[in-house]
Design an enzyme around this catalytic site. Structure first.
Site, PDB file in Angstrom:
ATOM      1  N   LYS A  52       9.074   6.852  29.362  1.00  0.00           N
ATOM      2  CA  LYS A  52      10.060   7.942  29.411  1.00  0.00           C
ATOM      3  C   LYS A  52       9.828   8.789  30.652  1.00  0.00           C
ATOM      4  O   LYS A  52      10.775   9.175  31.345  1.00  0.00           O
ATOM      5  CB  LYS A  52       9.969   8.799  28.129  1.00  0.00           C
ATOM      6  CG  LYS A  52      10.568   8.086  26.939  1.00  0.00           C
ATOM      7  CD  LYS A  52      10.236   8.729  25.617  1.00  0.00           C
ATOM      8  CE  LYS A  52      10.720   7.822  24.478  1.00  0.00           C
ATOM      9  NZ  LYS A  52      10.245   8.196  23.158  1.00  0.00           N
ATOM     10  N   GLN A  96       7.462  12.825  19.845  1.00  0.00           N
ATOM     11  CA  GLN A  96       7.195  11.389  19.729  1.00  0.00           C
ATOM     12  C   GLN A  96       6.616  11.082  18.344  1.00  0.00           C
ATOM     13  O   GLN A  96       5.654  11.703  17.918  1.00  0.00           O
ATOM     14  CB  GLN A  96       6.194  10.973  20.830  1.00  0.00           C
ATOM     15  CG  GLN A  96       5.896   9.499  20.872  1.00  0.00           C
ATOM     16  CD  GLN A  96       7.115   8.654  21.250  1.00  0.00           C
ATOM     17  OE1 GLN A  96       7.840   8.962  22.189  1.00  0.00           O
ATOM     18  NE2 GLN A  96       7.345   7.597  20.510  1.00  0.00           N
ATOM     19  N   ASP A 119      16.946  13.590  20.830  1.00  0.00           N
ATOM     20  CA  ASP A 119      16.738  12.373  20.028  1.00  0.00           C
ATOM     21  C   ASP A 119      17.763  12.271  18.893  1.00  0.00           C
ATOM     22  O   ASP A 119      17.846  11.242  18.223  1.00  0.00           O
ATOM     23  CB  ASP A 119      15.326  12.397  19.416  1.00  0.00           C
ATOM     24  CG  ASP A 119      14.416  11.353  20.045  1.00  0.00           C
ATOM     25  OD1 ASP A 119      14.933  10.433  20.712  1.00  0.00           O
ATOM     26  OD2 ASP A 119      13.194  11.439  19.842  1.00  0.00           O
TER      27      ASP A 119
END
Ligand code: NAP
Length: 285
Positions: A52, A96, A119
């Site tokens: 990322k 995450q 997200d």
């Protein structure tokens, strides 16, 4: 013989376009920035966040990592999220997963400001997607939808069968397809006679994490087959959920693994960060 949907190429094209958008924003004094929180030292997560960070750099999105010790308590995690929520220089926040079991990930997700929830896991974004409203959409389903668009695959009135009902792939993908007027059937581990259902699919999407589960006899002639699965075999090889070599003889379109849906996920994350930056600065997206 099918058309192979090239996710690698489409992801590259998406990143190039986002790079231009990012440069234009910077000329206006807007610097899109993503904050990534990782708790503990899960090896796979380290690889994911490294990728990322690399992708952000390529596109020109600023990136900051918050690496937290695995024994952090819930309040400390929530305090960090709240601090990032208030920080105007940060447009997108990503937590995450997985995080250590003693922490409540659902509380953490809903603490993230839903306008920075790149997200698409915040209940507000999940709800807005379900209502057919503009929302941050979870990156993998969003990547699949982008593929349909690029290859002019119209979902309206089609029979879409999705294998898997996870919160990050199956469920949001179901909503995305419904929003495009598809007739959607969702299969899961308790579904009976899955083959009978998959054989009716004009568009078959598998997101279950079982190598070569979808065999040619489960697929209708000329179906579109999208393989979200990523499975590592004992010999180290990465394969999808679909028996690609045989199914490709029957499908009209098919995604390979690797090089299919996988590369689209990070590209759509970057897309969401730019969208967040634009919105937070009063620009249309
Ligand atoms: P997950 O949370 O483990 O969910 C798997 C889903 O598959 C569950 O809903 C499960 O049903 C269902 N399932 C299991 N066996 C089945 C069967 N025989 N028939 C029908 N459904 C079955 O997994 P996930 O996070 O959604 O990920 C799924 C796969 O996609 C994995 O291989 C993962 O690595 C991959 N993935 C790829 C990307 C990408 O960027 N390409 C991103 C995310 C995930 P129940 O609900 O009944 O248990």
């Amino acid at each position: 013989m099918s058309i192979i949907i090239d996710g690698k190429k489409l992801a590259q094209k998406t990143r190039e376009n986002l790079k231009i958008e990012c440069e234009e924003l910077k000329e206006k004094g807007i610097n899109p920035k993503l904050a990534v929180i990782m708790v503990g030292d899960d090896e796979a997560s380290k690889v994911y966040i490294r990728n990322k960070s690399k992708a952000c750099k390529e596109v020109g999105v600023e990136y900051e990592e918050f690496l937290l010790k695995s024994d952090i308590n819930q309040k400390e995690l929530i305090d960090i999220i709240n601090k990032l929520n208030k920080d105007k220089s940060i447009n997108g926040i990503l937590l995450q997963s997985p995080i250590p079991k003693h922490l409540d990930i659902n509380e953490a997700f809903r603490t993230i400001d839903y306008n920075k929830d790149v997200d698409g896991f915040h209940p507000m974004n999940v709800g807005k997607l379900a209502l057919g409203q503009d929302a941050f959409v979870s990156c993998t389903p969003f990547g699949v939808m982008r593929m349909f668009e690029e290859y002019n695959i119209d979902l309206c009135g089609k029979n879409v069968v999705i294998l898997g009902r996870s919160n990050i792939v199956g469920k949001p993908l179901t909503q995305c397809c419904l929003n495009k007027n598809a007739t959607v059937t969702v299969c899961h581990s308790k579904t009976q006679n899955t083959k009978k259902i998959t054989k009716e699919a004009d568009i078959l999407i598998s997101a279950i994490g079982k190598p070569k589960f979808i065999t040619s006899d489960m697929v209708k002639e000329n179906a579109v087959v999208i393989d979200v699965g990523i499975n590592r075999l004992d010999n180290g090889k990465i394969v999808g959920d679909v028996d690609f070599e045989n199914v490709k003889e029957k499908a009209s379109y098919i995604t390979p693994v690797p090089g299919g849906v996988g590369p689209m996920t990070i590209a759509m994350l970057l897309n969401n960060v730019i969208k967040a930056a634009k919105r937070q600065n009063g620009l249309n997206y």
